[in-house]
Design a protein around this motif. Structure first.
Motif, PDB file in Angstrom:
ATOM      1  N   GLY A  98      74.105 -68.056  12.897  1.00 20.70           N
ATOM      2  CA  GLY A  98      74.795 -67.092  13.744  1.00 20.70           C
ATOM      3  C   GLY A  98      75.721 -66.156  12.993  1.00 20.70           C
ATOM      4  O   GLY A  98      76.550 -65.472  13.613  1.00 20.70           O
ATOM      5  N   TRP A  99      75.582 -66.091  11.665  1.00 28.34           N
ATOM      6  CA  TRP A  99      76.460 -65.204  10.902  1.00 28.34           C
ATOM      7  C   TRP A  99      76.161 -63.743  11.235  1.00 28.34           C
ATOM      8  O   TRP A  99      77.057 -62.966  11.516  1.00 28.34           O
ATOM      9  N   LEU A 100      74.871 -63.391  11.224  1.00 24.37           N
ATOM     10  CA  LEU A 100      74.428 -62.068  11.638  1.00 24.37           C
ATOM     11  C   LEU A 100      72.996 -62.168  12.144  1.00 24.37           C
ATOM     12  O   LEU A 100      72.217 -62.995  11.646  1.00 24.37           O
ATOM     13  N   PRO A 101      72.599 -61.321  13.099  1.00 20.90           N
ATOM     14  CA  PRO A 101      71.207 -61.299  13.537  1.00 20.90           C
ATOM     15  C   PRO A 101      70.376 -60.396  12.620  1.00 20.90           C
ATOM     16  O   PRO A 101      70.931 -59.583  11.866  1.00 20.90           O
ATOM     17  N   ARG A 102      69.052 -60.547  12.696  1.00 16.26           N
ATOM     18  CA  ARG A 102      68.195 -59.622  11.968  1.00 16.26           C
ATOM     19  C   ARG A 102      68.201 -58.277  12.692  1.00 16.26           C
ATOM     20  O   ARG A 102      68.021 -58.197  13.892  1.00 16.26           O
ATOM     21  N   ARG A 103      68.390 -57.230  11.928  1.00 15.79           N
ATOM     22  CA  ARG A 103      68.397 -55.884  12.483  1.00 15.79           C
ATOM     23  C   ARG A 103      66.973 -55.451  12.827  1.00 15.79           C
ATOM     24  O   ARG A 103      66.063 -55.621  12.004  1.00 15.79           O
ATOM     25  N   PRO A 104      66.732 -54.921  14.011  1.00 16.09           N
ATOM     26  CA  PRO A 104      65.376 -54.474  14.352  1.00 16.09           C
ATOM     27  C   PRO A 104      64.883 -53.393  13.393  1.00 16.09           C
ATOM     28  O   PRO A 104      65.640 -52.493  13.014  1.00 16.09           O
ATOM     29  N   LEU A 105      63.624 -53.482  12.992  1.00 18.35           N
ATOM     30  CA  LEU A 105      63.063 -52.518  12.058  1.00 18.35           C
ATOM     31  C   LEU A 105      63.189 -51.093  12.567  1.00 18.35           C
ATOM     32  O   LEU A 105      63.508 -50.170  11.811  1.00 18.35           O
ATOM     33  N   ARG A 106      62.960 -50.881  13.862  1.00 20.51           N
ATOM     34  CA  ARG A 106      62.971 -49.516  14.393  1.00 20.51           C
ATOM     35  C   ARG A 106      64.341 -48.866  14.229  1.00 20.51           C
ATOM     36  O   ARG A 106      64.436 -47.636  14.168  1.00 20.51           O
ATOM     37  N   GLU A 107      65.401 -49.669  14.128  1.00 23.23           N
ATOM     38  CA  GLU A 107      66.723 -49.103  13.912  1.00 23.23           C
ATOM     39  C   GLU A 107      66.920 -48.634  12.473  1.00 23.23           C
ATOM     40  O   GLU A 107      67.853 -47.876  12.183  1.00 23.23           O
ATOM     41  N   ALA A 108      66.054 -49.081  11.587  1.00 24.70           N
ATOM     42  CA  ALA A 108      66.183 -48.725  10.169  1.00 24.70           C
ATOM     43  C   ALA A 108      65.262 -47.591   9.751  1.00 24.70           C
ATOM     44  O   ALA A 108      65.286 -47.175   8.597  1.00 24.70           O
ATOM     45  N   VAL A 109      64.437 -47.099  10.677  1.00 21.75           N
ATOM     46  CA  VAL A 109      63.434 -46.086  10.342  1.00 21.75           C
ATOM     47  C   VAL A 109      63.792 -44.764  10.996  1.00 21.75           C
ATOM     48  O   VAL A 109      64.077 -44.707  12.202  1.00 21.75           O
ATOM     49  N   ALA A 110      63.786 -43.682  10.198  1.00 21.52           N
ATOM     50  CA  ALA A 110      64.025 -42.326  10.708  1.00 21.52           C
ATOM     51  C   ALA A 110      62.880 -41.428  10.249  1.00 21.52           C
ATOM     52  O   ALA A 110      62.044 -41.839   9.432  1.00 21.52           O
ATOM     53  N   PHE A 111      62.861 -40.214  10.743  1.00 20.53           N
ATOM     54  CA  PHE A 111      61.767 -39.292  10.461  1.00 20.53           C
ATOM     55  C   PHE A 111      62.312 -37.952   9.971  1.00 20.53           C
ATOM     56  O   PHE A 111      63.098 -37.301  10.657  1.00 20.53           O
ATOM     57  N   ASP A 112      61.908 -37.608   8.775  1.00 23.41           N
ATOM     58  CA  ASP A 112      62.141 -36.290   8.169  1.00 23.41           C
ATOM     59  C   ASP A 112      63.579 -36.019   7.744  1.00 23.41           C
ATOM     60  O   ASP A 112      63.812 -35.138   6.921  1.00 23.41           O
ATOM     61  N   ARG A 113      64.541 -36.739   8.273  1.00 26.21           N
ATOM     62  CA  ARG A 113      65.929 -36.572   7.855  1.00 26.21           C
ATOM     63  C   ARG A 113      66.699 -37.817   8.295  1.00 26.21           C
ATOM     64  O   ARG A 113      66.191 -38.631   9.060  1.00 26.21           O
ATOM     65  N   TRP A 114      67.933 -37.943   7.804  1.00 27.44           N
ATOM     66  CA  TRP A 114      68.763 -39.103   8.136  1.00 27.44           C
ATOM     67  C   TRP A 114      68.879 -39.255   9.652  1.00 27.44           C
ATOM     68  O   TRP A 114      69.324 -38.348  10.351  1.00 27.44           O
ATOM     69  N   ARG A 115      68.430 -40.403  10.138  1.00 25.28           N
ATOM     70  CA  ARG A 115      68.456 -40.722  11.558  1.00 25.28           C
ATOM     71  C   ARG A 115      67.756 -39.670  12.411  1.00 25.28           C
ATOM     72  O   ARG A 115      68.123 -39.445  13.568  1.00 25.28           O
ATOM     73  N   GLY A 116      66.734 -39.065  11.822  1.00 21.04           N
ATOM     74  CA  GLY A 116      66.009 -38.039  12.526  1.00 21.04           C
ATOM     75  C   GLY A 116      64.841 -38.600  13.320  1.00 21.04           C
ATOM     76  O   GLY A 116      64.396 -39.723  13.098  1.00 21.04           O
ATOM     77  N   GLY A 117      64.331 -37.827  14.250  1.00 22.60           N
ATOM     78  CA  GLY A 117      63.187 -38.213  15.056  1.00 22.60           C
ATOM     79  C   GLY A 117      63.491 -38.081  16.539  1.00 22.60           C
ATOM     80  O   GLY A 117      64.659 -38.057  16.960  1.00 22.60           O
ATOM     81  N   THR A 118      62.441 -38.020  17.312  1.00 26.53           N
ATOM     82  CA  THR A 118      62.603 -37.855  18.755  1.00 26.53           C
ATOM     83  C   THR A 118      62.659 -39.181  19.501  1.00 26.53           C
ATOM     84  O   THR A 118      63.035 -39.229  20.667  1.00 26.53           O
ATOM     85  N   GLY A 119      62.253 -40.252  18.843  1.00 26.45           N
ATOM     86  CA  GLY A 119      62.244 -41.560  19.492  1.00 26.45           C
ATOM     87  C   GLY A 119      60.925 -41.923  20.121  1.00 26.45           C
ATOM     88  O   GLY A 119      60.733 -43.064  20.552  1.00 26.45           O
ATOM     89  N   ASP A 120      59.984 -40.973  20.174  1.00 26.29           N
ATOM     90  CA  ASP A 120      58.686 -41.282  20.781  1.00 26.29           C
ATOM     91  C   ASP A 120      57.559 -41.231  19.744  1.00 26.29           C
ATOM     92  O   ASP A 120      56.393 -41.084  20.098  1.00 26.29           O
TER      93      ASP A 120
END
Length: 245
Positions: free
Chosen positions: A215-237
């Protein structure tokens, strides 16, 4: 009756793949190795690790990628009890300092964790980086000088995955002052200690990382670590994200 072919030979024989390609079974084995790799602390058995196994693991580490092919790593294999005791003492000093940095419930959780197996594991391996190897001008390091350290970490990862494939556990002891580790192992001042690894056969490999289970930390979901074309970029779909659920 035709002789049985290995998976790779069978693929090459039917023209479906080059001999250097991975078969489905081989590919699955690689992903299994990656996904079941664990940082081991408390499950070490006293059984010795045969030299032939150690040699294969070290050879895998030595085949890591490196910037400018400089191969900046060296490996110190630690078996002597008195050397392990010196590394353990260095860890204990740093661990006491680290414990004092946390407050309240976090401090109690920290102290409940077993964070090293230095004397339990039959072997220790220290991976170092010689940042001056092959001279001051290294191809590919001209604008990112820290890539030699990254190269040494690639050797650590190769070593770790090879050990897992050999059913050997690894624990990375990072709670230690590099200077104290260097003193314990006689590492000269111009060589950088990168990782001290505890290595040995284990009673089990946990289903999940120990810190996640505790319980120290949970695994971060992969989709939260992936962006598109720029930092935290993308439309989400983006369709790729649908494969990360």
């Amino acid at each position: 009756m035709e002789a049985d072919l290995s998976p790779v030979a069978a693929l090459a024989a039917d023209g479906a793949s080059r001999a250097s390609d991975f078969s489905e079974a081989e590919r699955a084995a690689v992903y299994k190795c990656i996904l079941t790799r664990r940082d081991v602390r408390s499950e070490f058995r006293p059984d010795p690790v045969p030299d032939a196994v150690l040699a294969r693991i070290l050879d895998a580490a030595h085949h890591a990628p490196s910037v400018g092919f400089m191969q900046p790593w060296d490996f110190i294999v630690v078996r002597a009890p008195e050397v392990k005791a010196a590394v353990r003492a260095a860890f204990e000093r740093a661990n006491a300092e680290a414990a004092a940095m946390f407050d309240g419930e976090r401090a109690r959780a920290y102290r409940a964790l077993k964070l090293q197996g230095i004397e339990d594991a039959p072997v220790g391996i220290c991976v170092t980086c010689d940042r001056s190897r092959n001279g001051p001008l290294v191809l590919g390091r001209t604008h990112q000088p820290e890539t030699d350290l990254y190269s040494a970490v690639c050797a650590v990862q190769n070593l770790w995955l090879a050990a897992r494939a050999e059913n050997v556990g690894i624990g990375w002891v990072s709670i230690v002052h590099p200077g104290d580790l260097a003193a314990a192992l006689g590492i000269p001042p111009d060589i950088t200690p990168v990782a001290y690894l505890c290595l040995g056969y284990v009673t089990r490999f946990r289903d999940r990382p120990e810190l996640e289970s505790a319980g120290w930390l949970p695994r971060r979901p992969l989709r939260e670590a992936v962006a598109f074309d720029r930092w935290r970029g993308g439309t989400g779909d983006e369709p790729l994200l649908a494969l990360m659920d």
